[in-house]
Motif scaffolding. Structure first.
Motif, PDB file in Angstrom:
ATOM      1  N   ALA A  43       0.827  -1.206   0.000  1.00 20.96           N
ATOM      2  CA  ALA A  43       0.000   0.000   0.000  1.00 20.96           C
ATOM      3  C   ALA A  43       0.865   1.261   0.000  1.00 20.96           C
ATOM      4  CB  ALA A  43      -0.924  -0.013   1.211  1.00 20.96           C
ATOM      5  N   GLU A  59      -5.723  -4.070  -9.642  1.00 21.87           N
ATOM      6  CA  GLU A  59      -5.381  -5.220  -8.796  1.00 21.87           C
ATOM      7  C   GLU A  59      -6.029  -6.459  -9.397  1.00 21.87           C
ATOM      8  OE1 GLU A  59      -3.579  -5.688  -5.994  1.00 21.87           O
ATOM      9  OE2 GLU A  59      -3.008  -3.589  -5.685  1.00 21.87           O
ATOM     10  N   GLU A  64      -6.109  -9.333  -1.577  1.00 20.69           N
ATOM     11  CA  GLU A  64      -5.067  -8.310  -1.577  1.00 20.69           C
ATOM     12  C   GLU A  64      -5.662  -6.952  -1.968  1.00 20.69           C
ATOM     13  OE1 GLU A  64      -1.895  -9.247  -4.269  1.00 20.69           O
ATOM     14  OE2 GLU A  64      -1.052  -7.229  -4.110  1.00 20.69           O
ATOM     15  N   LYS A  68      -5.768  -3.533   0.391  1.00 14.04           N
ATOM     16  CA  LYS A  68      -5.084  -2.305  -0.035  1.00 14.04           C
ATOM     17  C   LYS A  68      -6.059  -1.154  -0.239  1.00 14.04           C
ATOM     18  CE  LYS A  68      -1.739  -4.255  -2.545  1.00 14.04           C
ATOM     19  NZ  LYS A  68      -1.082  -4.556  -3.838  1.00 14.04           N
ATOM     20  N   GLU A  71      -6.624   0.240   3.144  1.00 11.47           N
ATOM     21  CA  GLU A  71      -5.462   0.985   3.650  1.00 11.47           C
ATOM     22  C   GLU A  71      -5.264   2.323   2.945  1.00 11.47           C
ATOM     23  OE1 GLU A  71      -1.643  -1.389   4.382  1.00 11.47           O
ATOM     24  OE2 GLU A  71      -2.942  -2.845   3.379  1.00 11.47           O
TER      25      GLU A  71
END
Ligand SMILES: *Cc1c(COP(=O)(O)O)cnc(C)c1O
Length: 232
Positions: A43, A59, A64, A68, A71
């Motif tokens: 991130a 992505e 995942e 991210k 975050e």
């Protein structure tokens, strides 16, 4: 060199390549959007990219991507999901993505619409088309023959906006030839769906050929961020 400087250098080089490819193709630079693929990178790299003016990130793995997105929720990013989709994860993916590029079967549309409704906004959808021969193992994307039906289903589904096509050039084939076929598939789609004019094609190794063939979005990872860590 700091990570910031490293990423800045990769980004400058890719931006230069896009500019040169647009000039060579006689296209306006503004017609091509860079989507930086941040898969496997932390991130903190997404934060650096946003600081350097990147507005679109991609992505390919749900867990995942979700972590991210959380975050970096404070950053004004357009998040593209570009990976294989399971229908039981599709609603979740739609809730943190603004664009889902890998729609290749009708079964995904209900859950994607549900996720978009939960997020309170429409979801931009690209149909992933396979440029592989029909018998290729691990083939990702819809067969070109199935696109008209899939496109109609997206338009009929609630909460989804059909924006265009996405494809990956097959391994072992000249990308210019593959993207040439893609441009034909796109012309057919545009006949029936004139507003579905996005074309996501081109990665680190073949973005020039994709821009030549009309790409409006290039998905670039390693040429910006370096080689991906092998193990997660
Ligand atoms: C990983 C990935 C990319 C970026 O690939 P690079 O070669 O690192 O630029 C683009 N598109 C898809 C679908 C990917 O999975």
């Amino acid at each position: 060199m700091s990570r910031h400087d490293e990423v800045a250098a990769g980004l400058a080089s890719v931006r230069g390549r896009i500019e040169a490819a647009c000039a060579a193709a006689g296209r306006d630079r503004d017609e091509v959007t860079l989507v930086v693929v941040t898969k496997y990178f932390p991130a903190s790299d997404v934060r650096i990219l946003a600081d350097l003016g990147v507005t679109h990130v991609g992505e390919n793995r749900h867990q995942e991507a979700a972590a991210k997105a959380e975050e970096t929720a404070d950053l004004p990013l357009v998040r593209h999901f570009i990976g294989g989709l399971q229908s039981n994860k599709a609603a979740a993916v739609a809730s943190y993505s603004q664009v889902v590029e890998s729609v290749d079967r009708p079964k995904l549309l209900g859950p994607l619409g549900t996720g978009a409704a939960r997020a309170g906004r429409p979801l931009d959808v690209l149909l992933q088309v396979s440029l592989d021969p029909p018998d290729r193992e691990g083939r990702a994307g819809a067969d070109p023959a199935d696109l008209p039906g899939l496109a109609r289903s997206v338009e009929a589904a609630g909460g989804l906006r059909l924006r265009g096509l996405m494809a990956v050039a097959p391994l072992g084939e000249d990308p210019a030839a593959a993207f040439g076929r893609l441009a034909e598939v796109r012309r057919d789609l545009l006949d029936d769906h004139p507003s579905a004019d996005w074309l996501s094609a081109g990665m680190s190794g073949d973005l020039e050929q994709a821009i030549q063939a009309g790409a409006t979005h290039v998905r670039v990872g390693s040429a910006v961020l370096g080689s991906r860590p092998q193990v997660q």
